[in-house]
Design a protein around this motif. Structure first.
Motif, PDB file in Angstrom:
ATOM      1  N   GLU A 191      56.733 -14.776  -8.658  1.00  0.00           N
ATOM      2  CA  GLU A 191      56.835 -15.076  -9.936  1.00  0.00           C
ATOM      3  C   GLU A 191      55.203 -14.046 -11.089  1.00  0.00           C
ATOM      4  OE1 GLU A 191      56.675 -18.278 -11.736  1.00  0.00           O
ATOM      5  OE2 GLU A 191      57.008 -19.459  -9.987  1.00  0.00           O
ATOM      6  N   ARG A 192      55.485 -14.039 -12.257  1.00  0.00           N
ATOM      7  CA  ARG A 192      55.375 -12.919 -12.492  1.00  0.00           C
ATOM      8  C   ARG A 192      54.197 -13.624 -13.959  1.00  0.00           C
ATOM      9  NH1 ARG A 192      56.445  -8.807  -9.716  1.00  0.00           N
ATOM     10  NH2 ARG A 192      56.791  -6.960 -11.783  1.00  0.00           N
ATOM     11  N   CYS A 193      53.403 -12.932 -14.038  1.00  0.00           N
ATOM     12  CA  CYS A 193      52.277 -12.981 -15.072  1.00  0.00           C
ATOM     13  C   CYS A 193      53.132 -13.590 -17.035  1.00  0.00           C
ATOM     14  CB  CYS A 193      51.128 -11.930 -15.135  1.00  0.00           C
ATOM     15  SG  CYS A 193      49.991 -11.915 -16.716  1.00  0.00           S
ATOM     16  N   ASP A 194      52.513 -14.481 -16.932  1.00  0.00           N
ATOM     17  CA  ASP A 194      53.089 -14.985 -18.138  1.00  0.00           C
ATOM     18  C   ASP A 194      52.500 -14.425 -19.207  1.00  0.00           C
ATOM     19  OD1 ASP A 194      53.802 -17.527 -16.963  1.00  0.00           O
ATOM     20  OD2 ASP A 194      52.199 -18.160 -17.627  1.00  0.00           O
ATOM     21  N   ARG A 195      51.653 -13.006 -19.077  1.00  0.00           N
ATOM     22  CA  ARG A 195      51.033 -12.613 -20.388  1.00  0.00           C
ATOM     23  C   ARG A 195      51.190 -11.237 -20.499  1.00  0.00           C
ATOM     24  NH1 ARG A 195      49.100 -12.082 -24.760  1.00  0.00           N
ATOM     25  NH2 ARG A 195      46.695 -11.152 -25.275  1.00  0.00           N
ATOM     26  N   CYS A 196      51.510 -10.426 -19.109  1.00  0.00           N
ATOM     27  CA  CYS A 196      52.502  -9.289 -18.826  1.00  0.00           C
ATOM     28  C   CYS A 196      53.408  -8.835 -18.443  1.00  0.00           C
ATOM     29  CB  CYS A 196      51.157  -8.326 -18.481  1.00  0.00           C
ATOM     30  SG  CYS A 196      50.582  -8.306 -17.141  1.00  0.00           S
ATOM     31  N   GLY A 197      53.005  -9.499 -17.343  1.00  0.00           N
ATOM     32  CA  GLY A 197      54.742  -9.476 -16.300  1.00  0.00           C
ATOM     33  C   GLY A 197      54.471  -8.954 -14.837  1.00  0.00           C
ATOM     34  N   ALA A 198      52.712  -8.494 -14.828  1.00  0.00           N
ATOM     35  CA  ALA A 198      52.995  -8.088 -13.496  1.00  0.00           C
ATOM     36  C   ALA A 198      52.847  -8.657 -12.478  1.00  0.00           C
ATOM     37  CB  ALA A 198      51.487  -7.406 -13.249  1.00  0.00           C
ATOM     38  N   ALA A 199      52.604  -8.684 -11.383  1.00  0.00           N
ATOM     39  CA  ALA A 199      52.823  -9.701 -10.444  1.00  0.00           C
ATOM     40  C   ALA A 199      51.931 -10.984  -9.890  1.00  0.00           C
ATOM     41  CB  ALA A 199      53.163  -8.684  -8.365  1.00  0.00           C
ATOM     42  N   ALA A 200      52.021 -11.962  -9.364  1.00  0.00           N
ATOM     43  CA  ALA A 200      51.651 -13.408 -10.051  1.00  0.00           C
ATOM     44  C   ALA A 200      50.375 -13.389  -9.173  1.00  0.00           C
ATOM     45  CB  ALA A 200      51.976 -14.872 -10.480  1.00  0.00           C
ATOM     46  N   LYS A 201      49.350 -13.622  -9.538  1.00  0.00           N
ATOM     47  CA  LYS A 201      47.911 -13.484  -8.335  1.00  0.00           C
ATOM     48  C   LYS A 201      47.771 -15.100  -7.962  1.00  0.00           C
ATOM     49  CE  LYS A 201      48.583  -9.310  -7.248  1.00  0.00           C
ATOM     50  NZ  LYS A 201      49.127  -9.663  -5.320  1.00  0.00           N
ATOM     51  N   LEU A 202      47.882 -16.193  -9.846  1.00  0.00           N
ATOM     52  CA  LEU A 202      47.183 -17.169  -9.427  1.00  0.00           C
ATOM     53  C   LEU A 202      47.607 -17.912 -10.506  1.00  0.00           C
ATOM     54  CD1 LEU A 202      44.317 -18.749  -9.975  1.00  0.00           C
ATOM     55  CD2 LEU A 202      44.353 -18.572 -12.357  1.00  0.00           C
ATOM     56  N   ARG A 203      47.796 -19.323  -9.900  1.00  0.00           N
ATOM     57  CA  ARG A 203      49.150 -20.644 -11.213  1.00  0.00           C
ATOM     58  C   ARG A 203      47.928 -21.255 -11.015  1.00  0.00           C
ATOM     59  NH1 ARG A 203      54.118 -22.178 -10.740  1.00  0.00           N
ATOM     60  NH2 ARG A 203      54.788 -20.422  -9.454  1.00  0.00           N
ATOM     61  N   VAL A 204      47.946 -21.714 -12.315  1.00  0.00           N
ATOM     62  CA  VAL A 204      46.491 -23.088 -12.940  1.00  0.00           C
ATOM     63  C   VAL A 204      47.523 -24.086 -13.341  1.00  0.00           C
ATOM     64  CG1 VAL A 204      45.358 -24.052 -14.302  1.00  0.00           C
ATOM     65  CG2 VAL A 204      45.055 -21.483 -13.070  1.00  0.00           C
ATOM     66  N   LEU A 205      47.673 -25.106 -12.577  1.00  0.00           N
ATOM     67  CA  LEU A 205      48.024 -26.701 -13.090  1.00  0.00           C
ATOM     68  C   LEU A 205      47.207 -27.368 -13.999  1.00  0.00           C
ATOM     69  CD1 LEU A 205      50.567 -28.742 -12.968  1.00  0.00           C
ATOM     70  CD2 LEU A 205      48.858 -29.034 -11.033  1.00  0.00           C
ATOM     71  N   LEU A 206      47.453 -27.651 -15.873  1.00  0.00           N
ATOM     72  CA  LEU A 206      46.716 -28.247 -16.729  1.00  0.00           C
ATOM     73  C   LEU A 206      47.341 -29.895 -16.471  1.00  0.00           C
ATOM     74  CD1 LEU A 206      48.371 -25.693 -18.977  1.00  0.00           C
ATOM     75  CD2 LEU A 206      46.513 -25.493 -17.434  1.00  0.00           C
ATOM     76  N   ALA A 207      46.178 -30.245 -17.181  1.00  0.00           N
ATOM     77  CA  ALA A 207      45.989 -31.253 -17.279  1.00  0.00           C
ATOM     78  C   ALA A 207      48.007 -32.649 -17.828  1.00  0.00           C
ATOM     79  CB  ALA A 207      45.701 -32.296 -17.741  1.00  0.00           C
ATOM     80  N   GLU A 208      48.167 -31.711 -18.605  1.00  0.00           N
ATOM     81  CA  GLU A 208      49.893 -32.593 -19.304  1.00  0.00           C
ATOM     82  C   GLU A 208      50.959 -31.823 -18.141  1.00  0.00           C
ATOM     83  OE1 GLU A 208      49.663 -28.046 -20.709  1.00  0.00           O
ATOM     84  OE2 GLU A 208      47.990 -29.828 -20.448  1.00  0.00           O
ATOM     85  N   GLY A 209      51.077 -31.237 -17.058  1.00  0.00           N
ATOM     86  CA  GLY A 209      51.605 -30.619 -16.780  1.00  0.00           C
ATOM     87  C   GLY A 209      51.948 -29.632 -15.628  1.00  0.00           C
ATOM     88  N   SER A 210      51.806 -28.711 -17.174  1.00  0.00           N
ATOM     89  CA  SER A 210      52.811 -27.392 -16.969  1.00  0.00           C
ATOM     90  C   SER A 210      51.686 -26.331 -16.279  1.00  0.00           C
ATOM     91  CB  SER A 210      52.418 -27.319 -18.865  1.00  0.00           C
ATOM     92  OG  SER A 210      51.407 -27.207 -18.973  1.00  0.00           O
ATOM     93  N   ASP A 211      51.990 -25.609 -15.728  1.00  0.00           N
ATOM     94  CA  ASP A 211      51.152 -24.627 -15.835  1.00  0.00           C
ATOM     95  C   ASP A 211      50.989 -22.856 -16.057  1.00  0.00           C
ATOM     96  OD1 ASP A 211      54.335 -23.417 -14.657  1.00  0.00           O
ATOM     97  OD2 ASP A 211      53.348 -23.692 -12.454  1.00  0.00           O
ATOM     98  N   LEU A 212      50.361 -21.957 -16.075  1.00  0.00           N
ATOM     99  CA  LEU A 212      49.888 -21.024 -16.480  1.00  0.00           C
ATOM    100  C   LEU A 212      50.385 -20.055 -15.144  1.00  0.00           C
ATOM    101  CD1 LEU A 212      46.994 -21.939 -18.471  1.00  0.00           C
ATOM    102  CD2 LEU A 212      50.339 -20.937 -19.609  1.00  0.00           C
TER     103      LEU A 212
END
Length: 78
Positions: A18-39
Motif C-alpha cells: 500500500e502507498r500513503c494517501d498523502r505522499c505516495g510513500a510506503a504505507a505504515k498505517l491503515r485506519v478504518l473509519l466508522a463509515e467503512g472507508s479507510d486511510l
C-alpha cells in the motif's frame, strides 16, 4: 437504549504494497473509519496526523516495524 463505543484495536489487514494517501510513500498505517472507508499513511504522515486520527479510528493496522504515536494517545484516552 445507550450505545457503547468499543475502543479501536489492531487489525490483521495487510498494508503490504500500500502507498500513503498523502505522499505516495510506503504505507505504515491503515485506519478504518466508522463509515467503512479507510486511510493509509506513511510513517511521517501517520505520526503527523495521529491526534486527528485517534478520535475517528474504528480499527487500525500498523506495520510491525513502525512505532505509531497514536497507540500512546489511545492508551491515554482509555
Amino acid at each position: 437504549m445507550t450505545s457503547t463505543l468499543t475502543p479501536p484495536k489492531t487489525s490483521e489487514r495487510s498494508i503490504a504494497g500500500e502507498r500513503c494517501d498523502r505522499c505516495g510513500a510506503a504505507a505504515k498505517l491503515r485506519v478504518l473509519l466508522a463509515e467503512g472507508s479507510d486511510l493509509v499513511f506513511c510513517g511521517h504522515h501517520a505520526n503527523a496526523y495521529a491526534e486527528k486520527l485517534v478520535p475517528i479510528a474504528v480499527d487500525f493496522t500498523v506495520d510491525p516495524e513502525f512505532e505509531w504515536r497514536g497507540k500512546d494517545l489511545m492508551a491515554s484516552e482509555n
